[in-house]
Design an enzyme around this catalytic site. Structure first.
Site, short mmCIF file in Angstrom:
data_model
loop_
_atom_site.label_atom_id
_atom_site.label_comp_id
_atom_site.label_asym_id
_atom_site.label_seq_id
_atom_site.Cartn_x
_atom_site.Cartn_y
_atom_site.Cartn_z
N HIS A 1 0.83 -1.20 0.00
CA HIS A 1 0.00 0.00 0.00
C HIS A 1 0.87 1.26 0.00
O HIS A 1 0.63 2.20 -0.78
CB HIS A 1 -0.92 -0.02 1.23
CG HIS A 1 -1.67 1.23 1.45
ND1 HIS A 1 -2.89 1.48 0.86
CD2 HIS A 1 -1.39 2.32 2.23
CE1 HIS A 1 -3.33 2.67 1.24
NE2 HIS A 1 -2.44 3.19 2.08
N GLU A 2 1.90 1.28 0.85
CA GLU A 2 2.80 2.44 0.93
C GLU A 2 3.60 2.61 -0.37
O GLU A 2 3.78 3.72 -0.85
CB GLU A 2 3.73 2.34 2.14
CG GLU A 2 3.01 2.34 3.48
CD GLU A 2 2.10 3.54 3.69
OE1 GLU A 2 2.39 4.64 3.18
OE2 GLU A 2 1.06 3.37 4.37
N HIS B 1 1.54 4.32 -2.84
CA HIS B 1 1.58 5.78 -2.68
C HIS B 1 2.81 6.37 -3.35
O HIS B 1 2.73 7.39 -4.02
CB HIS B 1 1.60 6.16 -1.19
CG HIS B 1 0.28 6.06 -0.51
ND1 HIS B 1 -0.87 6.67 -0.96
CD2 HIS B 1 -0.08 5.41 0.63
CE1 HIS B 1 -1.86 6.42 -0.14
NE2 HIS B 1 -1.41 5.63 0.84
#
Length: 184
Positions: free
Chosen positions: A169-170, A173
């Site tokens: 998820h990071e 980003h």
């Protein structure tokens, strides 16, 4: 020292650090010179750069005020973007993993490396910050100069598959440039 219930704010000496402590366990250090640096940059912009561009900011009209606010806002946003990784490391106490020394650190760095390669970005810095809450963040001024950090609470409360999902998820980003938008 100011005592605000469970929060304590303490300033050490002139030009040292400001400590924010919540309860007995959490301390956050803020550099004391950041306001001074912003004001010096603002003074340079308002008194040197703006007149060179033909802006008279000495007036009291709406146009002068709007131009001044625009210049200050743009420069402030750009500076905050460039400083975002450094500020995030300092404010959370993130320890960047330079040389992994434990199996967990090796796994963490290799997982981030694999995920970064899958989305064709440079390897971000990887760090761990001490916080009992499960948390993670990504920051940096561009996707090839990023930092991905996880809390000790996240590493203690989740299994490897769950941590890998958070890291993915990071990295998402980072790959999408979301941290630029968040920093601005």
């Amino acid at each position: 020292m100011l005592d605000l219930g469970k929060k304590k704010i303490e300033k050490e000496g002139l030009g040292d650090k400001i400590h924010l402590q919540q309860g007995d366990s959490e301390t956050i250090n803020f550099p004391d010179h950041s306001f001074d640096a912003v004001m010096v940059a603002f003074g340079i912009v308002m008194n040197v750069i703006a007149p060179m561009l033909g802006f008279n900011l000495g007036g009291t009209g709406t146009t002068s005020l709007l131009v001044m606010c625009f210049i200050y806002g743009m420069i402030g946003s750009f500076v905050s973007l460039l400083m975002s990784k450094w500020l995030a490391k300092r404010s959370t106490g993130t320890q960047v993993i330079e040389q992994p020394s434990t199996q967990l650190e090796v796994w963490l760095v290799e997982t981030v490396r694999r995920l970064a390669q899958n989305v064709n970005i440079d390897m971000p810095e990887v760090g761990i910050f001490d916080n009992p809450s499960p948390n993670a963040f990504a920051t940096g001024w561009n996707k090839n100069k990023a930092l991905v950090a996880v809390s000790t609470g996240l590493l203690q409360s989740m299994n490897q598959e769950e941590v890998e999902a958070v890291l993915a998820h990071e990295i998402g980003h980072v790959a999408n440039g979301d941290m630029v938008t968040l920093a601005l």
